[in-house]
Structures are given as C-alpha cells and as structure tokens.
Design a protein around this motif. Structure first.
Motif, PDB file in Angstrom:
ATOM      1  N   VAL A  10       0.794  -1.103   0.094  1.00 35.39           N
ATOM      2  CA  VAL A  10      -0.052  -0.097  -0.092  1.00 35.39           C
ATOM      3  C   VAL A  10       0.726   1.389   0.156  1.00 35.39           C
ATOM      4  O   VAL A  10       0.487   2.264  -0.797  1.00 35.39           O
ATOM      5  N   ARG A  13       2.297   1.941  -3.624  1.00 34.81           N
ATOM      6  CA  ARG A  13       1.190   2.310  -4.398  1.00 34.81           C
ATOM      7  C   ARG A  13       0.723   3.619  -3.987  1.00 34.81           C
ATOM      8  O   ARG A  13       0.796   4.632  -4.963  1.00 34.81           O
ATOM      9  N   ALA A  14       0.815   4.146  -2.749  1.00 28.85           N
ATOM     10  CA  ALA A  14       0.490   5.536  -2.127  1.00 28.85           C
ATOM     11  C   ALA A  14       1.716   6.754  -2.939  1.00 28.85           C
ATOM     12  O   ALA A  14       1.525   7.723  -3.251  1.00 28.85           O
TER      13      ALA A  14
END
Length: 134
Positions: A10, A13-14
């Motif tokens: 995550v 991705r951020a």
C-alpha cells in the motif's frame, strides 16, 4: 526490492500516486541513455505506466526506434525514498489510448497535460519494480 505490480504494498502504491515528477530513461539509437524529467501515471492493477509527450520528442523517437518492446525505466524519488518502474514501451497515437492517458494524467496532476497537435502516449508494460525505503 524487486516486485511486480500485483505485489505492491500500500505504501508503494501511495508513493506512486503522489503528483510528482519522475525521470524517464530511454535508449538512443546508438545505445546511450537519454534521461528526461516527465510526469506519468501508473495503473498498478494492469501494470501499465503512461507518459504523454510529442511524437517528435527525443524520448518518443527513442522508444519508436527501439521497436514495440523498447526497454525503459521510470524513477520517482523523494530524498532517500524511490521507486523505479522498469519495462517495455511502445508509442501510441490511438485516440482511445490517448484519451485514457490524458484522463489519468488530469486526475493525478489536477490539470490537463499539454496538448500539442502531435500528442502521443508512451505506454510502458511494467515488468519489474524496484524501491528503497518504502
């Protein structure tokens, strides 16, 4: 760290969703690297990165000269944190592909990209993702 798009944490991705500039490395016809700053988008679900540019830009000409699977690398950094997307690229002027590239760019950077008459998209099928400190 070496990963594929489907394995992205995550945090990575951020980081890739932040509206930052990256460097795009392409190969000139003589094999030497050409590095230029670009804005780009990345769709982790499909593993496709996109860069909009002019057809006559050196980066687009390098990719076109490399054939439909020209090797490229995109690197986004922030101090000692970085992500590099490596893969094979192709240049497209397909209206649907351009519209999708412009839509994603506008969503990420909150402004439409430049729209020269010879607008093309460099589409990169990401094969490897390297990162540090994410």
């Amino acid at each position: 760290m070496n990963r594929t798009a489907t394995e992205l944490p995550v945090g990575t991705r951020a980081f890739l969703a932040r509206p930052r500039t990256a460097t795009l490395t392409t190969l000139r016809p003589d094999g030497t690297p050409h590095v230029t700053p670009v804005r780009f988008t990345f769709d982790a679900s499909t593993g496709l990165a996109r860069v909009t540019t002019r057809a006559g830009a050196r980066k687009a000409r390098n990719v076109a000269a490399g054939g439909p699977t020209a090797p490229v690398a995109l690197c986004q950094e922030d101090g000692f944190r970085w992500v590099t997307l490596e893969g094979r690229a192709a240049v497209t002027d397909d209206p649907e592909s351009l519209a999708e590239a412009v839509r994603r760019y506008t969503a990420r950077y909150r402004a439409a990209p430049p729209a020269p008459p010879d607008l093309v998209a460099i589409e990169i099928a990401v094969e490897r993702i390297l990162s540090l400190n994410l």
